[in-house]
Write a protein that holds these residues in place. Structure first.
Motif, short mmCIF file in Angstrom:
data_model
loop_
_atom_site.label_atom_id
_atom_site.label_comp_id
_atom_site.label_asym_id
_atom_site.label_seq_id
_atom_site.Cartn_x
_atom_site.Cartn_y
_atom_site.Cartn_z
N SER A 225 -39.36 -9.71 -14.76
CA SER A 225 -38.04 -10.67 -14.61
C SER A 225 -37.38 -11.16 -15.52
O SER A 225 -37.61 -11.44 -16.84
CB SER A 225 -38.19 -11.95 -14.08
N LEU A 226 -36.03 -11.26 -15.23
CA LEU A 226 -34.67 -11.51 -15.82
C LEU A 226 -33.57 -12.61 -15.46
O LEU A 226 -33.28 -12.31 -14.35
CB LEU A 226 -34.17 -10.64 -16.84
N ARG A 227 -32.75 -13.18 -15.35
CA ARG A 227 -31.65 -13.63 -15.09
C ARG A 227 -30.49 -13.77 -16.26
O ARG A 227 -30.24 -14.15 -17.14
CB ARG A 227 -32.18 -15.20 -15.00
N LEU A 228 -29.84 -13.00 -15.45
CA LEU A 228 -28.84 -12.51 -16.24
C LEU A 228 -27.60 -14.00 -15.93
O LEU A 228 -27.68 -14.83 -14.86
CB LEU A 228 -27.74 -11.67 -15.84
N SER A 229 -26.61 -14.71 -16.52
CA SER A 229 -25.49 -15.52 -16.86
C SER A 229 -24.25 -15.30 -17.16
O SER A 229 -24.04 -14.01 -18.18
CB SER A 229 -26.12 -17.23 -17.31
N CYS A 230 -23.05 -15.71 -15.99
CA CYS A 230 -21.71 -14.97 -16.63
C CYS A 230 -21.28 -16.42 -16.67
O CYS A 230 -20.95 -16.77 -15.37
CB CYS A 230 -21.40 -14.05 -15.44
N VAL A 231 -20.88 -16.54 -16.78
CA VAL A 231 -19.25 -17.72 -18.00
C VAL A 231 -17.89 -17.32 -17.62
O VAL A 231 -17.70 -16.59 -18.40
CB VAL A 231 -20.24 -18.65 -19.10
N ALA A 232 -17.69 -18.39 -16.93
CA ALA A 232 -16.25 -18.00 -16.96
C ALA A 232 -15.44 -18.78 -17.03
O ALA A 232 -15.63 -20.34 -17.39
CB ALA A 232 -15.59 -18.19 -15.19
N SER A 233 -13.97 -18.46 -17.81
CA SER A 233 -13.37 -19.99 -18.11
C SER A 233 -11.88 -19.19 -17.27
O SER A 233 -11.82 -17.99 -17.91
CB SER A 233 -12.79 -19.95 -19.32
N GLY A 234 -10.79 -20.22 -18.22
CA GLY A 234 -9.65 -19.68 -17.60
C GLY A 234 -9.34 -20.48 -15.28
O GLY A 234 -9.11 -21.55 -15.52
N ARG A 235 -8.61 -19.11 -15.19
CA ARG A 235 -8.72 -19.73 -14.08
C ARG A 235 -9.56 -20.45 -12.83
O ARG A 235 -10.66 -20.45 -13.05
CB ARG A 235 -7.87 -18.51 -12.57
N THR A 236 -9.03 -21.05 -11.66
CA THR A 236 -10.32 -22.26 -11.10
C THR A 236 -11.29 -21.61 -10.49
O THR A 236 -11.35 -20.33 -9.29
CB THR A 236 -9.53 -23.15 -9.67
N PHE A 237 -12.39 -21.23 -10.98
CA PHE A 237 -13.19 -20.95 -10.76
C PHE A 237 -13.83 -20.64 -9.47
O PHE A 237 -14.52 -19.65 -9.12
CB PHE A 237 -14.95 -20.87 -11.68
N GLY A 238 -14.15 -21.95 -8.67
CA GLY A 238 -14.38 -21.38 -7.18
C GLY A 238 -13.21 -21.01 -6.44
O GLY A 238 -13.27 -20.68 -5.46
N SER A 239 -12.11 -20.49 -7.10
CA SER A 239 -10.96 -20.00 -6.30
C SER A 239 -11.44 -17.99 -5.57
O SER A 239 -10.44 -17.89 -5.24
CB SER A 239 -9.86 -19.77 -6.58
N TYR A 240 -12.81 -17.08 -6.77
CA TYR A 240 -12.65 -16.35 -6.47
C TYR A 240 -13.28 -16.08 -6.27
O TYR A 240 -14.75 -16.82 -7.24
CB TYR A 240 -12.04 -15.69 -7.72
N ALA A 241 -14.12 -14.88 -5.71
CA ALA A 241 -15.00 -14.42 -5.76
C ALA A 241 -15.95 -13.81 -6.51
O ALA A 241 -15.09 -13.21 -7.35
CB ALA A 241 -15.43 -13.40 -4.35
N MET A 242 -17.46 -12.83 -6.84
CA MET A 242 -17.65 -12.69 -7.94
C MET A 242 -19.20 -11.37 -7.77
O MET A 242 -19.86 -11.68 -6.40
CB MET A 242 -19.34 -13.91 -9.56
N GLY A 243 -18.62 -10.61 -8.33
CA GLY A 243 -19.44 -9.54 -7.94
C GLY A 243 -20.74 -9.02 -9.76
O GLY A 243 -20.27 -9.57 -10.44
N TRP A 244 -21.72 -8.10 -9.74
CA TRP A 244 -22.14 -8.16 -10.43
C TRP A 244 -22.15 -6.17 -10.14
O TRP A 244 -22.46 -5.34 -9.34
CB TRP A 244 -23.59 -8.50 -10.65
N PHE A 245 -21.71 -5.64 -11.06
CA PHE A 245 -22.47 -3.74 -11.43
C PHE A 245 -23.21 -3.70 -12.53
O PHE A 245 -23.46 -4.18 -13.14
CB PHE A 245 -20.71 -3.76 -12.12
N ARG A 246 -23.09 -2.88 -12.12
CA ARG A 246 -23.98 -1.46 -13.99
C ARG A 246 -23.67 -0.26 -13.51
O ARG A 246 -23.15 -0.09 -12.88
CB ARG A 246 -25.73 -1.56 -12.90
N GLN A 247 -23.78 -0.01 -14.94
CA GLN A 247 -23.99 1.71 -15.53
C GLN A 247 -25.02 2.23 -16.78
O GLN A 247 -25.02 1.59 -17.53
CB GLN A 247 -22.28 1.50 -16.51
N ALA A 248 -25.52 2.60 -15.81
CA ALA A 248 -26.97 3.55 -16.61
C ALA A 248 -25.82 4.26 -17.52
O ALA A 248 -24.86 5.21 -16.94
CB ALA A 248 -27.75 3.95 -15.60
#
Length: 124
Positions: A17-40
């Motif tokens: 298992s792994l847990r990825l984290s993504c920290v945001a700064s700038g615009r109010t975080f709770g105002s937009y959706a988030m997603g995870w993408f990947r590229q092999a």
């Protein structure tokens, strides 16, 4: 403007298992959706998971359903991707992204902000 910084990638064995984290700064975080993408290597960037701005609604790529869990902590400006039962085919650079709206999005074109990516390598 929004800045996104991912962490938590690494080299693991199949089944780990792994847990990825993504920290945001700038615009109010709770105002937009988030997603995870990947590229092999040699492949197009693909959608993995998304979560609405409130955290209530989530959606997953079929191949990760039941193994990956997306969540967010708006108080910490952070979105997570918990990845269990990892497989070699999960090997890729994983990117977090911020959408332009509040609802969950599966299309990369709907995302306005992108992190630099974190490498996940799963050995067999």
């Amino acid at each position: 403007q929004v800045q996104l910084v991912e962490s938590g990638g690494g080299l693991v064995q199949a089944g780990d298992s792994l847990r990825l984290s993504c920290v945001a700064s700038g615009r109010t975080f709770g105002s937009y959706a988030m997603g995870w993408f990947r590229q092999a290597p040699g492949k197009e960037r693909e959608f993995v998971s998304t979560i609405s701005s409130s955290g209530i609604h989530t959606y997953y790529k079929d191949s990760v359903k039941g193994r990956f869990t997306i969540s967010r902590d708006n108080a910490k400006n952070t979105v997570y991707l918990q990845m269990n039962s990892l497989k070699p085919e999960d090997t890729a650079v994983y990117y977090c992204a911020g959408a332009d709206g509040t609802f969950r999005e599966t299309l990369a074109s709907r995302y306005k902000y992108w992190g630099q990516g974190t490498q996940v390598t799963v050995s067999s």
